[in-house]
Scaffold this motif. Structure first.
Motif, short mmCIF file in Angstrom:
data_model
loop_
_atom_site.label_atom_id
_atom_site.label_comp_id
_atom_site.label_asym_id
_atom_site.label_seq_id
_atom_site.Cartn_x
_atom_site.Cartn_y
_atom_site.Cartn_z
N ALA A 84 0.60 -7.18 6.92
CA ALA A 84 0.97 -8.18 7.93
C ALA A 84 2.35 -7.88 8.50
O ALA A 84 2.56 -7.91 9.72
CB ALA A 84 0.93 -9.58 7.32
N VAL A 85 3.29 -7.57 7.61
CA VAL A 85 4.66 -7.28 8.08
C VAL A 85 4.68 -5.99 8.89
O VAL A 85 5.40 -5.89 9.90
CB VAL A 85 5.62 -7.20 6.86
N GLU A 86 3.91 -5.00 8.48
CA GLU A 86 3.85 -3.74 9.24
C GLU A 86 3.30 -3.98 10.64
O GLU A 86 3.75 -3.34 11.61
CB GLU A 86 2.99 -2.72 8.48
N LYS A 87 2.33 -4.90 10.77
CA LYS A 87 1.82 -5.22 12.11
C LYS A 87 2.92 -5.87 12.95
O LYS A 87 3.09 -5.54 14.12
CB LYS A 87 0.64 -6.20 11.99
N LEU A 88 3.66 -6.80 12.34
CA LEU A 88 4.73 -7.50 13.07
C LEU A 88 5.80 -6.53 13.54
O LEU A 88 6.30 -6.62 14.67
CB LEU A 88 5.37 -8.54 12.16
N ALA A 89 6.17 -5.61 12.65
CA ALA A 89 7.28 -4.70 12.96
C ALA A 89 6.80 -3.40 13.60
O ALA A 89 7.62 -2.52 13.87
CB ALA A 89 8.04 -4.38 11.67
N ASP A 90 5.49 -3.29 13.85
CA ASP A 90 4.90 -2.09 14.47
C ASP A 90 5.27 -0.84 13.66
O ASP A 90 5.76 0.16 14.20
CB ASP A 90 5.39 -1.96 15.92
N VAL A 302 12.76 -8.17 11.05
CA VAL A 302 11.46 -8.01 11.69
C VAL A 302 11.47 -8.76 13.03
O VAL A 302 11.96 -9.89 13.09
CB VAL A 302 10.35 -8.56 10.77
N PRO A 303 10.99 -8.14 14.11
CA PRO A 303 11.00 -8.81 15.42
C PRO A 303 10.28 -10.16 15.39
O PRO A 303 9.35 -10.38 14.60
CB PRO A 303 10.25 -7.80 16.31
N GLU A 304 10.71 -11.06 16.25
CA GLU A 304 10.07 -12.38 16.33
C GLU A 304 8.59 -12.25 16.66
O GLU A 304 8.19 -11.39 17.44
CB GLU A 304 10.75 -13.23 17.41
N GLY A 305 7.80 -13.12 16.10
CA GLY A 305 6.37 -13.11 16.37
C GLY A 305 5.60 -13.67 15.20
O GLY A 305 6.17 -14.11 14.20
N ASP A 306 4.28 -13.67 15.33
CA ASP A 306 3.43 -14.12 14.22
C ASP A 306 2.20 -13.25 14.18
O ASP A 306 1.79 -12.67 15.21
CB ASP A 306 3.06 -15.59 14.37
N VAL A 307 1.60 -13.13 13.00
CA VAL A 307 0.46 -12.24 12.82
C VAL A 307 -0.38 -12.72 11.64
O VAL A 307 0.15 -13.37 10.72
CB VAL A 307 0.95 -10.79 12.60
N ASP A 325 11.17 -15.05 12.60
CA ASP A 325 12.13 -15.55 13.58
C ASP A 325 13.18 -14.49 13.91
O ASP A 325 14.23 -14.79 14.48
CB ASP A 325 12.80 -16.83 13.08
N GLY A 326 12.91 -13.26 13.52
CA GLY A 326 13.83 -12.16 13.82
C GLY A 326 14.85 -11.91 12.72
O GLY A 326 15.65 -10.98 12.84
N SER A 327 14.82 -12.69 11.65
CA SER A 327 15.79 -12.48 10.57
C SER A 327 15.21 -11.54 9.52
O SER A 327 14.17 -10.92 9.71
CB SER A 327 16.15 -13.83 9.94
N ASP A 328 15.91 -11.45 8.37
CA ASP A 328 15.43 -10.55 7.31
C ASP A 328 14.50 -11.27 6.33
O ASP A 328 14.13 -10.72 5.31
CB ASP A 328 16.61 -9.92 6.56
N LYS A 329 14.15 -12.55 6.62
CA LYS A 329 13.21 -13.30 5.77
C LYS A 329 12.12 -13.90 6.66
O LYS A 329 12.40 -14.28 7.80
CB LYS A 329 13.93 -14.43 5.04
#
Length: 374
Positions: A84-90, A302-307, A325-329
């Motif tokens: 999921a995080v890999e999708k968010l951060a491409d 991680v860039p803002e977004g949801d997945v 939300d663009g932060s590290d958590k």
């Protein structure tokens, strides 16, 4: 459940601690004589707050946390969260790392099914089956230990790759262990299907209808035993599953015996998948050199977004909804596990059966309270 009992009725509480349960939950039964006329499930006895814990940790710190959702599915939990995080951060994962992930996740499926089969055997009084399967499971855990350095909770996946390559001798050792396990699976099948007590207790008992299973959101072997060929590895392929030849194991009767048969077949398919991976996995890096993330990045934003990302874990659909939300958590994490809907299917399954069938039916569903109570 209405607890006002009528003539010849009584309420029986199984749990929250009971030998038939892999974890604490309470099964309330209203009996009329030996017949179960109503049932309900109570959960929440070991709620761990995993989602909120994840929201208070950095993305890297979250990986060992998701291992603890259910110790039997640590690898697939990692895949669902990290994916999921890999999708968010491409983030792209090199092909070699994808193959290693598939190998570890199929080994995880094998050890989970072996333990589930052994526990089920114990629930119906077939105690020696637990002794047989636990031996083979130790061999599978040894293979996982060779790669990850751990037997249960691995923290092996990293964003954009895996923590290490396959060790020398892994292929040869896995070939030896798989040869023995294939023989044992044939023996398990012979022992189950040749036993008259097993036949009487498991064939035509605890039948789950396909429509009921779909309506309740049941997935995994319990759904496929009703004839529904739904498997995320086929229907929504991730990693390199689209490049692998394997079949979705199904049965049509929907009863206890069908669920056991599906898991036996799935263990053979898991070994076939691993053998293909070992044959066709390419050489190459475990991380892309130009990746912003990876093994050398302890924290990341991680860039803002949801997945939403889901995988096929040993019990069905495991998915993570992650909001950044663009932060590290992560700002929000929501987990969709396979066990909660599977347990919802238990009350309609046991209504109308006898109290002696309850342990067999519950055991055949292979639930994990720790996962449902995450």
């Amino acid at each position: 459940m209405d607890e006002n009992v009528g003539p010849s009725e009584m309420i029986v509480h199984l749990g929250p601690q009971h030998p038939m349960q892999p974890g604490p939950f309470r099964l309330n039964l209203r009996l009329r004589g030996e017949t179960v006329v109503d049932a309900e499930i109570e959960l929440g006895f070991i709620h761990k707050g995993i989602e909120k814990i994840l929201e208070s940790k950095t993305y890297l710190q979250g990986i060992p946390i998701v291992d603890r959702i259910c110790y039997l599915t640590a690898m697939t939990n990692e895949e669902a969260y990290v994916g999921a995080v890999e999708k968010l951060a491409d983030i792209e994962v090199p092909e070699r790392s994808q193959y290693i992930r598939v190998i570890l996740e199929e080994l995880s499926r094998l050890q989970s099914h072996l333990l589930g089969m052994g526990e089920f055997g114990e629930f119906i009084g077939f105690v020696s089956m637990f002794m047989y399967t636990i031996k083979e499971r130790e061999d599978i855990l040894t293979l996982m230990d060779m790669v990850t350095g751990a037997r249960v909770t691995h923290t092996f996946l990293k964003y954009g790759g895996v923590r290490g390559d396959l060790p020398e001798g892994f292929r040869e050792k896995s070939a030896t262990i798989f040869a023995g396990l294939k023989e044992q699976i044939a023996e398990y099948r012979r022992l189950f299907n040749g036993d008259e007590i097993y036949k009487q207790r498991c064939f035509g008992v605890g039948t789950l209808e396909a429509k009921t299973a779909r309506d309740l959101g049941v997935s995994g072997p319990a759904l496929r035993a009703t004839g529904v060929a739904f498997d995320i590895r086929k229907d929504e392929p991730y990693l390199v599953y689209k490049d692998l030849d394997f079949k979705v194991c199904t049965a049509t009767d929907g009863d206890i015996a069908a669920r056991i048969e599906v898991r036996l077949d799935e263990m053979l398919e898991a070994m076939y998948i691993i053998e293909q991976c070992l044959d066709q996995m390419p050489s190459g890096p475990l991380f892309y050199e130009d990746s912003l993330y990876g093994v050398r990045t302890p924290t990341m934003r991680v860039p803002e977004g949801d997945v939403f990302h889901r995988v096929e874990d040993p019990r069905g659909e495991m998915g993570f909804y992650v909001v950044s939300d663009g932060s590290d958590k992560p700002h929000r994490v929501k987990i969709r596990g396979p066990v909660y809907p599977t347990m919802q299917a238990l009350p309609p399954l046991i209504k109308g059966t006898t109290v002696a069938d309850v342990a067999a039916i519950a055991g055949s569903m292979d639930g994990c309270t720790s996962e449902a109570d995450r």
